[in-house]
Every structure is written in C-alpha cells, then in structure tokens.
Design a protein around this motif. Sequence first.
Motif, mmCIF file in Angstrom:
data_model
loop_
_atom_site.group_PDB
_atom_site.id
_atom_site.type_symbol
_atom_site.label_atom_id
_atom_site.label_comp_id
_atom_site.label_asym_id
_atom_site.label_seq_id
_atom_site.Cartn_x
_atom_site.Cartn_y
_atom_site.Cartn_z
ATOM 1 N N MET A 1 0.843 -1.194 0.000
ATOM 2 C CA MET A 1 0.000 0.000 0.000
ATOM 3 C C MET A 1 0.884 1.252 0.000
ATOM 4 N N ALA A 2 0.487 2.250 -0.749
ATOM 5 C CA ALA A 2 1.268 3.482 -0.853
ATOM 6 C C ALA A 2 1.248 4.237 0.465
ATOM 7 N N GLU A 3 2.355 4.931 0.725
ATOM 8 C CA GLU A 3 2.435 5.766 1.934
ATOM 9 C C GLU A 3 1.435 6.904 1.835
ATOM 10 N N PRO A 4 0.812 7.294 2.942
ATOM 11 C CA PRO A 4 -0.098 8.436 2.896
ATOM 12 C C PRO A 4 0.653 9.722 2.552
ATOM 13 N N VAL A 5 -0.059 10.647 1.990
ATOM 14 C CA VAL A 5 0.478 11.952 1.649
ATOM 15 C C VAL A 5 0.381 12.839 2.888
ATOM 16 N N ALA A 6 1.435 13.592 3.151
ATOM 17 C CA ALA A 6 1.395 14.519 4.282
ATOM 18 C C ALA A 6 0.445 15.666 3.956
ATOM 19 N N GLY A 7 -0.227 16.166 4.964
ATOM 20 C CA GLY A 7 -1.089 17.334 4.803
ATOM 21 C C GLY A 7 -0.428 18.542 5.437
ATOM 22 N N LEU A 8 -0.355 19.634 4.699
ATOM 23 C CA LEU A 8 0.248 20.856 5.223
ATOM 24 C C LEU A 8 -0.772 21.977 5.098
ATOM 25 N N CYS A 45 -4.869 12.296 4.622
ATOM 26 C CA CYS A 45 -3.520 12.841 4.758
ATOM 27 C C CYS A 45 -2.936 12.494 6.134
ATOM 28 N N ALA A 46 -1.666 12.106 6.132
ATOM 29 C CA ALA A 46 -0.972 11.811 7.387
ATOM 30 C C ALA A 46 0.529 11.775 7.103
ATOM 31 N N PRO A 47 1.316 12.382 7.957
ATOM 32 C CA PRO A 47 0.925 13.229 9.076
ATOM 33 C C PRO A 47 0.401 14.577 8.569
ATOM 34 N N ILE A 48 -0.200 15.316 9.468
ATOM 35 C CA ILE A 48 -0.700 16.656 9.135
ATOM 36 C C ILE A 48 0.009 17.649 10.047
ATOM 37 N N ARG A 49 0.409 18.759 9.464
ATOM 38 C CA ARG A 49 0.963 19.862 10.243
ATOM 39 C C ARG A 49 0.210 21.137 9.868
ATOM 40 N N VAL A 50 -0.037 21.976 10.875
ATOM 41 C CA VAL A 50 -0.766 23.225 10.695
ATOM 42 C C VAL A 50 0.195 24.360 11.003
ATOM 43 N N VAL A 51 0.485 25.189 10.001
ATOM 44 C CA VAL A 51 1.435 26.283 10.190
ATOM 45 C C VAL A 51 0.690 27.513 10.706
ATOM 46 N N LEU A 52 1.151 28.004 11.866
ATOM 47 C CA LEU A 52 0.513 29.126 12.541
ATOM 48 C C LEU A 52 1.441 30.330 12.584
ATOM 49 N N GLY A 53 0.836 31.500 12.764
ATOM 50 C CA GLY A 53 1.601 32.738 12.887
ATOM 51 C C GLY A 53 0.814 33.742 13.692
ATOM 52 N N ALA A 54 -0.051 34.522 13.012
ATOM 53 C CA ALA A 54 -0.898 35.500 13.703
ATOM 54 C C ALA A 54 -1.803 34.775 14.692
ATOM 55 N N GLU A 89 9.456 21.226 8.769
ATOM 56 C CA GLU A 89 8.936 20.298 9.783
ATOM 57 C C GLU A 89 8.686 18.921 9.175
ATOM 58 N N LEU A 90 8.091 18.881 7.986
ATOM 59 C CA LEU A 90 7.805 17.596 7.329
ATOM 60 C C LEU A 90 9.088 16.872 6.943
ATOM 61 N N THR A 91 10.138 17.621 6.613
ATOM 62 C CA THR A 91 11.413 17.017 6.216
ATOM 63 C C THR A 91 12.006 16.195 7.353
ATOM 64 N N LYS A 92 11.693 16.558 8.593
ATOM 65 C CA LYS A 92 12.208 15.827 9.755
ATOM 66 C C LYS A 92 11.581 14.438 9.886
ATOM 67 N N LEU A 93 10.467 14.220 9.188
ATOM 68 C CA LEU A 93 9.723 12.972 9.336
ATOM 69 C C LEU A 93 10.079 11.992 8.227
ATOM 70 N N ASP A 94 10.208 10.732 8.585
ATOM 71 C CA ASP A 94 10.413 9.705 7.566
ATOM 72 C C ASP A 94 9.087 9.420 6.898
ATOM 73 N N GLY A 95 9.141 9.089 5.643
ATOM 74 C CA GLY A 95 7.938 8.554 5.030
ATOM 75 C C GLY A 95 7.256 9.328 3.955
ATOM 76 N N PRO A 96 6.558 10.424 4.271
ATOM 77 C CA PRO A 96 5.644 10.956 3.272
ATOM 78 C C PRO A 96 6.335 11.249 1.938
ATOM 79 N N PRO A 97 5.818 10.685 0.833
ATOM 80 C CA PRO A 97 6.429 10.907 -0.467
ATOM 81 C C PRO A 97 6.132 12.298 -1.033
ATOM 82 N N ALA A 98 5.091 12.929 -0.500
ATOM 83 C CA ALA A 98 4.663 14.228 -1.015
ATOM 84 C C ALA A 98 3.852 14.943 0.053
ATOM 85 N N ALA A 99 3.696 16.241 -0.134
ATOM 86 C CA ALA A 99 2.872 17.053 0.769
ATOM 87 C C ALA A 99 1.749 17.686 -0.029
ATOM 88 N N LEU A 100 0.567 17.633 0.533
ATOM 89 C CA LEU A 100 -0.586 18.293 -0.056
ATOM 90 C C LEU A 100 -0.775 19.598 0.711
#
Length: 195
Positions: A1-8, A45-54, A89-100
């Motif tokens: 099974m293909a690796e899940p796509v990371a969600g950004l 999507c997995a893993p998911i990261r939410v980029v915050l600022g304001a 942040e996603l680069t630190k994680l093994d696995g996801p072939p792509a980010a959405l």
Amino acid sequence: MAEPVAGLLLAAGAGRRFGGPKALADLDGEPLVRRALRTLEAAGCAPIRVVLGASADQVSALLPDPTLAVVAEDWATGMGASLRAGLAELTKLDGPPAALVHLVDLPWVGPEILTRVAAHASPHAVARAAYDGVPGHPVLLGRTWWPDIAQTAQGDRGARDWLATREDLKLIECADLGSGRDVDRPTDLPGPSTP
C-alpha cells in the motif's frame, strides 16, 4: 500500500483585509482552521501539520492535538515563510512521499478534491487542482522538490514562482467537485462571522 500523503495546512495569516486571522473565523459554528484540518483528515492525509503565525496561541487552542502546530516565526513576511516552516517540519519525518498544501481560507474545497489531487502523489509529483482550467489549491509537492521550494518560497507568493518554472506541472481539473473559491472578506461567509 502506498504511503499516505502529508497534509500541510497554511493558517498563519493575519487576515488584514478580513479584519483578523481567517483561521479563527466561524462557518456553520466551526472555526475555519478546524474545518480545514477535518478536510485533510477525511482525505487520508498523514501526518498533518498546521502552520501558525498570527494569533498562534488562539489558533493552536482550537487544534485537537497541539503537536500538529508549527509556528512560522517570520509569518508576517508572507505565505513563503509558512511554506518554508511547514516543509522544514515535514522534512524531519520519515515517510511521506509528497505534501498536499491546503489553505485555511478554502472552506468549500472538500476532501474529494484533496483526494483527487493526492492520487497523483510520488516523490517527484508537481500537481495542483484547477477549476475550469484556472490553477488553484490544493497543491501537491513531491518530497524531492521540498528543498528547492523552501529556497525559493518568498513573500506572499509561496511556491508560485517555483511552480511557474515547471514544465511537469500537472493540473488536476476539479470544477466538477467545487469552485475552489476562497474567503477574502467577512461577507464571503454566510451568516455572522467572528475573526
């Protein structure tokens, strides 16, 4: 099974024209940041990261898991900063072939659109949703390209300049699934909206 796509999810903006951070605005009683996160989850999507600022603390408090949050310290310089922080942040994680890459102000872009674009995932993928031929979001970025994109992501343009150079960019037509319309002003949302 293909690796899940990371969600950004990019949710760092101050929403100057909107009158406050769009991530905090409500639609149907749900903050836009939660709605967008739910959409990424529903698309698998997995893993998911939410980029915050304001208003990072306020937005982070709305997340079901605080470890999803990535704070872009230089978020005020534009979307490029958010994209760089998220990809780092996603680069630190093994696995996801792509980010959405999904934006918090697209409440009418549903999981079926994300799933259609994510279906093209690979480490070399360069794809994005299109609506009647007009490029939009989400954008699918293969892991191979993350360092290049991070180097060129500047100001409010995010990956736009990098994408403009790509002859291999694949547009995935999604107009049959939604409009890709964003929220720019409070009047774009039905009913009362509180940023």
